[in-house]
Design an enzyme around this catalytic site. Structure first.
Site, short mmCIF file in Angstrom:
data_model
loop_
_atom_site.label_atom_id
_atom_site.label_comp_id
_atom_site.label_asym_id
_atom_site.label_seq_id
_atom_site.Cartn_x
_atom_site.Cartn_y
_atom_site.Cartn_z
N ALA A 66 0.86 -1.18 0.00
CA ALA A 66 0.00 0.00 0.00
C ALA A 66 0.90 1.23 0.00
CB ALA A 66 -0.88 -0.02 1.25
N GLY A 111 0.50 -4.90 0.94
CA GLY A 111 -0.67 -4.96 0.05
C GLY A 111 -0.40 -5.71 -1.24
N GLU A 114 -0.91 -9.25 -0.33
CA GLU A 114 -2.36 -9.40 -0.10
C GLU A 114 -3.11 -9.49 -1.43
OE1 GLU A 114 -2.27 -5.98 2.56
OE2 GLU A 114 -3.12 -7.22 4.15
N GLU A 134 4.45 -4.79 7.27
CA GLU A 134 3.76 -3.67 7.93
C GLU A 134 4.28 -3.40 9.33
OE1 GLU A 134 2.27 -6.20 6.35
OE2 GLU A 134 0.81 -5.39 4.93
N1 COA Z 1 4.59 3.05 -0.85
C1 COA Z 1 4.98 4.20 -1.42
N2 COA Z 1 6.13 4.32 -2.12
C2 COA Z 1 6.89 3.23 -2.23
C3 COA Z 1 6.54 1.99 -1.66
C4 COA Z 1 5.33 1.93 -0.93
N3 COA Z 1 4.89 0.81 -0.37
N4 COA Z 1 7.53 1.10 -1.91
C5 COA Z 1 8.44 1.75 -2.64
N5 COA Z 1 8.06 3.02 -2.84
C6 COA Z 1 8.78 4.10 -3.57
C7 COA Z 1 9.96 4.61 -2.79
O1 COA Z 1 9.54 5.58 -1.84
C8 COA Z 1 10.78 5.19 -3.90
O2 COA Z 1 10.20 6.42 -4.30
P1 COA Z 1 11.13 7.72 -4.53
O3 COA Z 1 12.08 7.30 -5.61
O4 COA Z 1 10.17 8.76 -4.95
O5 COA Z 1 11.82 7.97 -3.23
C9 COA Z 1 10.55 4.21 -5.05
O6 COA Z 1 9.34 3.54 -4.75
C10 COA Z 1 11.64 3.15 -5.18
O7 COA Z 1 11.76 2.48 -3.94
P2 COA Z 1 13.16 2.35 -3.15
O8 COA Z 1 12.84 2.14 -1.70
O9 COA Z 1 14.08 3.46 -3.48
O10 COA Z 1 13.71 0.98 -3.80
P3 COA Z 1 14.75 -0.02 -3.16
O11 COA Z 1 15.16 -0.95 -4.24
O12 COA Z 1 15.80 0.68 -2.38
O13 COA Z 1 13.88 -0.88 -2.08
C11 COA Z 1 11.95 -2.06 -1.31
C12 COA Z 1 12.83 -1.70 -2.52
C13 COA Z 1 10.74 -2.82 -1.83
C14 COA Z 1 12.73 -2.97 -0.35
C15 COA Z 1 11.52 -0.77 -0.58
O14 COA Z 1 10.98 0.12 -1.52
C16 COA Z 1 10.47 -0.98 0.49
O15 COA Z 1 10.80 -1.47 1.57
N6 COA Z 1 9.22 -0.59 0.22
C17 COA Z 1 8.16 -0.61 1.19
C18 COA Z 1 7.66 -2.02 1.42
C19 COA Z 1 6.57 -2.01 2.48
O16 COA Z 1 6.79 -1.73 3.62
N7 COA Z 1 5.35 -2.36 2.04
C20 COA Z 1 4.23 -2.46 2.90
C21 COA Z 1 3.47 -1.21 2.93
S1 COA Z 1 2.04 -1.37 3.98
#
Ligand code: COA
Length: 260
Positions: A66, A111, A114, A134
């Site tokens: 999400a 999400g 999910e 989360e």
């Molecule tokens: N919501 C909003 N934005 C997200 C996102 C999310 N769940 N997951 C990734 N993004 C965005 C990042 O903020 C970044 O945006 P920006 O370039 O404008 O800063 C872009 O996507 C790329 O992500 P980034 O974190 O730089 O990539 P990465 O390769 O370093 O890491 C992940 C990849 C998947 C490990 C990391 O993005 C992450 O942990 N995401 C969140 C996962 C999460 O907690 N999901 C559950 C949400 S309830």
């Protein structure tokens, strides 16, 4: 920013829906949830669509969760509404009258997992990672993850993934029964489309009967489940496809199913 958060492409009777926010790793904001909801409603109603494949844009993510930026400012009431909106979408997918396959091409987190778990089948690239992170945000799964992971993979795996928030790789996800199959990333699309095509050639009303039986059976006792199966089985004898399938077998030819 992408113009549209969801792409749609038809390959014969297989509709491919692609969550398209690659700059945000296809994170689900409210607009994307709405677009998915409308797209699944349309696919359900469209007789020319027999199978739906759901995936994410780009090589890195199926859906990374999400949208955290959008959630950051929500009030408790808005948070609950966001959860209900996500849950409604997942339920719609789960109850689709035609098979839905998640093609997991990368991260399926929060999400994203999910969403994948609401699909009927999941094929993952060997590079994919899935999890419920989360807890790292001071949150809990809100689009049905605690319930579907429990049902899919059991209590131990659901507790492990949700409590630790640590993602697991595709091989472990297969071992935990979270995904049906793992294939090399380069073969993901071809393998998924092969399965989708196989299902698209099957009798649609029988597919629907199976989806219904397994959905109902997963939530009720054995007696009710068996009774439901018998009723669905009987219903198949009202279909042209059942006559065609059995006749084709007797004539040693391939059946041509019409969906009637
Ligand atoms: N919501 C909003 N934005 C997200 C996102 C999310 N769940 N997951 C990734 N993004 C965005 C990042 O903020 C970044 O945006 P920006 O370039 O404008 O800063 C872009 O996507 C790329 O992500 P980034 O974190 O730089 O990539 P990465 O390769 O370093 O890491 C992940 C990849 C998947 C490990 C990391 O993005 C992450 O942990 N995401 C969140 C996962 C999460 O907690 N999901 C559950 C949400 S309830």
């Amino acid at each position: 920013m992408s113009d549209t958060p969801l792409l749609r492409a038809d390959h014969g009777a297989v509709r491919v829906l692609t969550v398209h926010r690659p700059d945000k790793l296809n994170a689900l904001d409210a607009a994307t949830l709405d677009a998915l909801d409308a797209a699944f409603a349309a696919a359900a109603d469209d007789d020319s669509v027999r199978v739906v494949v759901l995936t994410g844009s780009g090589p890195k993510a199926f859906v990374a969760g999400a949208d955290i930026a959008q959630m950051n400012t929500l009030t408790p009431v808005q948070g609950r509404d966001f959860s209900l909106k996500g849950q409604r979408l997942m339920r719609r997918i789960e109850k689709m009258p035609k098979p839905v396959i998640a093609m997991i091409n990368g991260f399926a987190l929060g999400g994203g997992l999910e969403l994948a778990m609401a699909c009927h089948l999941r094929i993952a690239a060997d590079t994919a990672k899935v999890g419920q992170p989360e807890i790292n945000l001071g949150l809990i799964p809100g689009f049905g993850g605690s319930q579907r992971l429990l049902r899919l993979a059991g209590r131990a795996a659901a507790l492990e993934l949700c409590l630790t928030g640590a993602p697991v790789d595709a091989a472990r996800a297969l071992q935990l029964r979270i995904v049906n199959r793992v294939v090399p990333a380069a073969e993901l699309e071809a393998e998924t489309m092969k399965l989708a095509q196989q299902l698209a050639n099957a009798a649609p009303l029988a597919l629907r009967g199976i989806l219904d039986c397994i959905a109902v059976g997963g939530e009720c006792g054995i007696e009710e489940g068996l009774e439901y199966e018998s009723a669905q089985f009987g219903l198949m004898f009202a279909t042209e496809d059942m006559r065609e399938g059995t006749q084709a077998f007797l004539e040693r030819r391939k059946p041509a199913f019409s969906g009637k």
